[in-house]
Design a protein around this motif. Structure first.
Motif, PDB file in Angstrom:
ATOM      1  N   LYS A 110       0.715  -0.990   0.030  1.00  0.00           N
ATOM      2  CA  LYS A 110      -0.052  -0.073   0.031  1.00  0.00           C
ATOM      3  C   LYS A 110       0.890   1.157  -0.096  1.00  0.00           C
ATOM      4  O   LYS A 110       0.630   2.163  -0.743  1.00  0.00           O
ATOM      5  CB  LYS A 110      -0.865  -0.072   1.103  1.00  0.00           C
ATOM      6  CG  LYS A 110      -2.300  -0.860   0.902  1.00  0.00           C
ATOM      7  CD  LYS A 110      -3.315  -0.594   1.964  1.00  0.00           C
ATOM      8  CE  LYS A 110      -2.714  -1.287   3.395  1.00  0.00           C
ATOM      9  NZ  LYS A 110      -3.969  -1.592   4.384  1.00  0.00           N
ATOM     10  N   SER A 111       1.918   1.106   0.907  1.00  0.00           N
ATOM     11  CA  SER A 111       2.744   2.272   0.845  1.00  0.00           C
ATOM     12  C   SER A 111       3.433   2.474  -0.394  1.00  0.00           C
ATOM     13  O   SER A 111       3.383   3.905  -1.063  1.00  0.00           O
ATOM     14  CB  SER A 111       4.138   2.142   1.893  1.00  0.00           C
ATOM     15  OG  SER A 111       4.935   3.097   1.650  1.00  0.00           O
ATOM     16  N   SER A 140      -1.519  13.804  -2.871  1.00  0.00           N
ATOM     17  CA  SER A 140      -1.375  12.617  -1.849  1.00  0.00           C
ATOM     18  C   SER A 140      -2.893  12.286  -1.474  1.00  0.00           C
ATOM     19  O   SER A 140      -3.119  11.017  -1.252  1.00  0.00           O
ATOM     20  CB  SER A 140      -0.821  13.290  -0.910  1.00  0.00           C
ATOM     21  OG  SER A 140      -1.425  14.004   0.227  1.00  0.00           O
ATOM     22  N   ALA A 162      -4.148   9.922  -4.174  1.00  0.00           N
ATOM     23  CA  ALA A 162      -3.495   8.741  -3.879  1.00  0.00           C
ATOM     24  C   ALA A 162      -3.840   7.786  -3.106  1.00  0.00           C
ATOM     25  O   ALA A 162      -4.086   6.455  -3.212  1.00  0.00           O
ATOM     26  CB  ALA A 162      -1.844   8.771  -3.832  1.00  0.00           C
ATOM     27  N   THR A 163      -4.218   8.357  -1.945  1.00  0.00           N
ATOM     28  CA  THR A 163      -4.662   7.597  -0.758  1.00  0.00           C
ATOM     29  C   THR A 163      -6.095   6.779  -1.211  1.00  0.00           C
ATOM     30  O   THR A 163      -6.444   5.820  -0.730  1.00  0.00           O
ATOM     31  CB  THR A 163      -4.707   8.543   0.784  1.00  0.00           C
ATOM     32  OG1 THR A 163      -3.584   8.830   0.735  1.00  0.00           O
ATOM     33  CG2 THR A 163      -5.254   7.713   1.885  1.00  0.00           C
ATOM     34  N   LEU A 180      -3.587   3.525 -11.152  1.00  0.00           N
ATOM     35  CA  LEU A 180      -2.733   4.477 -10.647  1.00  0.00           C
ATOM     36  C   LEU A 180      -1.869   5.380 -11.891  1.00  0.00           C
ATOM     37  O   LEU A 180      -1.613   6.568 -11.444  1.00  0.00           O
ATOM     38  CB  LEU A 180      -1.595   3.870  -9.808  1.00  0.00           C
ATOM     39  CG  LEU A 180      -2.155   3.087  -8.409  1.00  0.00           C
ATOM     40  CD1 LEU A 180      -1.022   2.355  -7.840  1.00  0.00           C
ATOM     41  CD2 LEU A 180      -3.265   3.943  -7.788  1.00  0.00           C
ATOM     42  N   VAL A 210      -5.733   4.239  -3.714  1.00  0.00           N
ATOM     43  CA  VAL A 210      -5.440   2.999  -2.854  1.00  0.00           C
ATOM     44  C   VAL A 210      -6.438   2.137  -2.138  1.00  0.00           C
ATOM     45  O   VAL A 210      -6.783   1.104  -2.150  1.00  0.00           O
ATOM     46  CB  VAL A 210      -4.062   3.238  -2.262  1.00  0.00           C
ATOM     47  CG1 VAL A 210      -3.540   1.956  -1.553  1.00  0.00           C
ATOM     48  CG2 VAL A 210      -2.992   3.757  -3.296  1.00  0.00           C
ATOM     49  N   ASP A 211      -7.304   2.970  -1.668  1.00  0.00           N
ATOM     50  CA  ASP A 211      -8.306   2.307  -0.605  1.00  0.00           C
ATOM     51  C   ASP A 211      -9.199   1.746  -1.719  1.00  0.00           C
ATOM     52  O   ASP A 211      -9.723   0.626  -1.277  1.00  0.00           O
ATOM     53  CB  ASP A 211      -9.132   3.644  -0.062  1.00  0.00           C
ATOM     54  CG  ASP A 211      -8.251   3.955   1.126  1.00  0.00           C
ATOM     55  OD1 ASP A 211      -7.242   3.453   1.679  1.00  0.00           O
ATOM     56  OD2 ASP A 211      -8.757   5.181   1.840  1.00  0.00           O
ATOM     57  N   GLU A 249       1.421   9.155  -6.427  1.00  0.00           N
ATOM     58  CA  GLU A 249       2.035  10.673  -6.360  1.00  0.00           C
ATOM     59  C   GLU A 249       3.414  11.074  -7.289  1.00  0.00           C
ATOM     60  O   GLU A 249       3.384  12.045  -8.037  1.00  0.00           O
ATOM     61  CB  GLU A 249       2.723  10.666  -4.844  1.00  0.00           C
ATOM     62  CG  GLU A 249       1.664  10.858  -3.878  1.00  0.00           C
ATOM     63  CD  GLU A 249       2.088  10.859  -2.378  1.00  0.00           C
ATOM     64  OE1 GLU A 249       3.230  11.552  -2.178  1.00  0.00           O
ATOM     65  OE2 GLU A 249       1.544  10.678  -1.476  1.00  0.00           O
ATOM     66  N   ARG A 294       0.745   4.204  -3.049  1.00  0.00           N
ATOM     67  CA  ARG A 294       0.535   5.571  -2.642  1.00  0.00           C
ATOM     68  C   ARG A 294       1.569   6.599  -3.332  1.00  0.00           C
ATOM     69  O   ARG A 294       1.303   7.364  -3.981  1.00  0.00           O
ATOM     70  CB  ARG A 294       0.359   5.830  -1.312  1.00  0.00           C
ATOM     71  CG  ARG A 294      -0.879   5.665  -0.612  1.00  0.00           C
ATOM     72  CD  ARG A 294      -1.183   5.969   0.643  1.00  0.00           C
ATOM     73  NE  ARG A 294      -0.500   5.171   1.847  1.00  0.00           N
ATOM     74  CZ  ARG A 294      -0.835   4.184   2.348  1.00  0.00           C
ATOM     75  NH1 ARG A 294      -2.185   3.853   2.003  1.00  0.00           N
ATOM     76  NH2 ARG A 294      -0.242   3.595   3.117  1.00  0.00           N
ATOM     77  N   ARG A 295       2.964   5.815  -2.985  1.00  0.00           N
ATOM     78  CA  ARG A 295       4.049   6.725  -3.619  1.00  0.00           C
ATOM     79  C   ARG A 295       4.135   6.787  -4.980  1.00  0.00           C
ATOM     80  O   ARG A 295       4.315   7.671  -5.723  1.00  0.00           O
ATOM     81  CB  ARG A 295       5.298   6.145  -2.996  1.00  0.00           C
ATOM     82  CG  ARG A 295       5.479   6.338  -1.482  1.00  0.00           C
ATOM     83  CD  ARG A 295       6.592   5.620  -1.418  1.00  0.00           C
ATOM     84  NE  ARG A 295       6.956   6.002   0.535  1.00  0.00           N
ATOM     85  CZ  ARG A 295       7.625   6.782   1.010  1.00  0.00           C
ATOM     86  NH1 ARG A 295       7.895   7.700  -0.017  1.00  0.00           N
ATOM     87  NH2 ARG A 295       7.650   6.691   2.252  1.00  0.00           N
TER      88      ARG A 295
END
Lengths: 213, 213
Positions: free
Chosen positions: A98-99, A188, A191-192, A172, A195-196, A106, A102-103
């Motif tokens: 997940k990290s 950001s 992105a969050t 993404l 991903v959710d 972004e 998100r990156r």
DNA sequence: CATTCCCTATACCCATGAGTAGCTGTGTTC
DNA sequence: GAACACAGCTACTCATGGGTATAGGGAATG
């Protein structure tokens, strides 16, 4: 007429000044590529936006192919940094995945990341195209590896790694097409949220089904 | 030299023959656009692939902008048909949404659908660009409406319609970039798998968590 | 102070491909 | 069968922009 506050003075440059010029030229180029499209952007226009002329670009960056390839190379390097960074984080494989996602999103909404997505292979010369594909393949493999790791430690439920990777990458990458960098909603946050949605899906779960208002 | 078995005979044509020629030219054009990219494709090449010459395209289809716009218009019309078809199906709102998503992905892997995704706004003239965006907006709204309907009847759990629509559209558009039409895996299989991933997510559910081998 | 070495601008070449004018051959029509 | 209409081809113009040769000019170096 008016002296530009740019790093382009007519003198012999230190290595740092050269690098500064390169960076300024690349940034101007990638922004114009993203805005107008690669083919609709002439190197003359890019140079003019910095108050210099075309040969300056050829001097510092090379021909148009090399300029474009350098832009996408930077974007892909940013994605690799994101992958390496996420891989070192604590928690489960799913947390790391997940990290990374998100990156990834972004980066894609940044100048060079957008260029990676908006550039289609045909725009590049045969040689650069080969390198471009190889780099994209590395990112894809990193993504698949992280999905596999999350599946392996039981922190994620993955039926098919390949399909999952394509679905996530597509979702993404898409902001490169629609996101307005100067818009109201931050990269950001987008992105969050993306991903959710991707991780949670929309099939109703017990905790949702009971509270259908 | 060798007589081509094409619909292009040098004679006065019936309306049906004219339409047949238009269709053949458009198909040849869209395939070459998808393969080489719009800017790397000359109308001369398109015409030559059918054994005719450039003025034939101008005669039947108009200038290059009009050719491209017609290609994306057809692709977007296919997507609208998919939306209309799915909306009439039985079952829950979620069932209709899934049906639409699958058809959407299949259209995107077709000749004209791919062109819709691979064409960036900048390639079109200002006028065609406006129409292109309006049509894409219609598809987006249809998608959002079906997501909302599925959320409204409780058959899907949706936090944010806008984000969900972007995520799904991105994931389903992406095959336009990587799918090989003549590859081993069929478009309909890919569509099904992608929709499964998107709807199900990868967060572990009870039924998965127990059987971690 | 002269020389040398970068850096940048001017001015140019040239390939490409969009778009068009006009000719020709062929079936249709009166 | 003669005039016509149309479809397609040949041959052209022209704008654009990638890429380059060359000249000028200022700072470092001796």
């Amino acid at each position: 007429m008016t002296a530009a506050p740019s790093p382009f003075r007519s003198t012999r440059s230190t290595p740092e000044e050269r690098e500064e010029k390169r960076a300024a030229l690349l940034l101007a180029a990638v922004r114009m590529f993203n805005e107008r499209g690669f083919h609709a952007t002439s190197l003359e226009d890019v140079a003019a936006s910095l108050g210099v002329t075309k040969p300056v670009i050829y001097h510092h960056l090379g021909n148009k192919d090399q300029v474009l390839f350098e832009c996408v190379r930077i974007g892909l390097a940013e994605l690799q940094v994101a992958a390496a960074h996420a891989a070192k984080e604590p928690g489960t494989g799913f947390d790391r995945l997940k990290s990374f996602l998100r990156r990834y999103a972004e980066v894609i909404m940044g100048d060079f990341g957008r260029c990676v997505i908006r550039t289609s292979d045909e725009a590049l010369s045969a040689d650069a195209r080969r390198k471009f594909r190889a780099l994209k393949r590395e990112i894809d493999q990193a993504l698949r590896a992280m999905i596999e790791a999350a599946a392996a430690d039981g922190s994620a439920a993955v039926k098919d790694v390949r399909t999952t990777a394509f679905a996530f990458a597509g979702a993404l990458n898409w902001p490169a097409r629609w996101h307005q960098p100067d818009g109201p909603v931050s990269a950001s946050l987008i992105a969050t949220e993306l991903v959710d949605v991707l991780c949670g899906g929309i099939e109703p779960r017990e905790r949702f089904r009971t509270t259908a208002r």
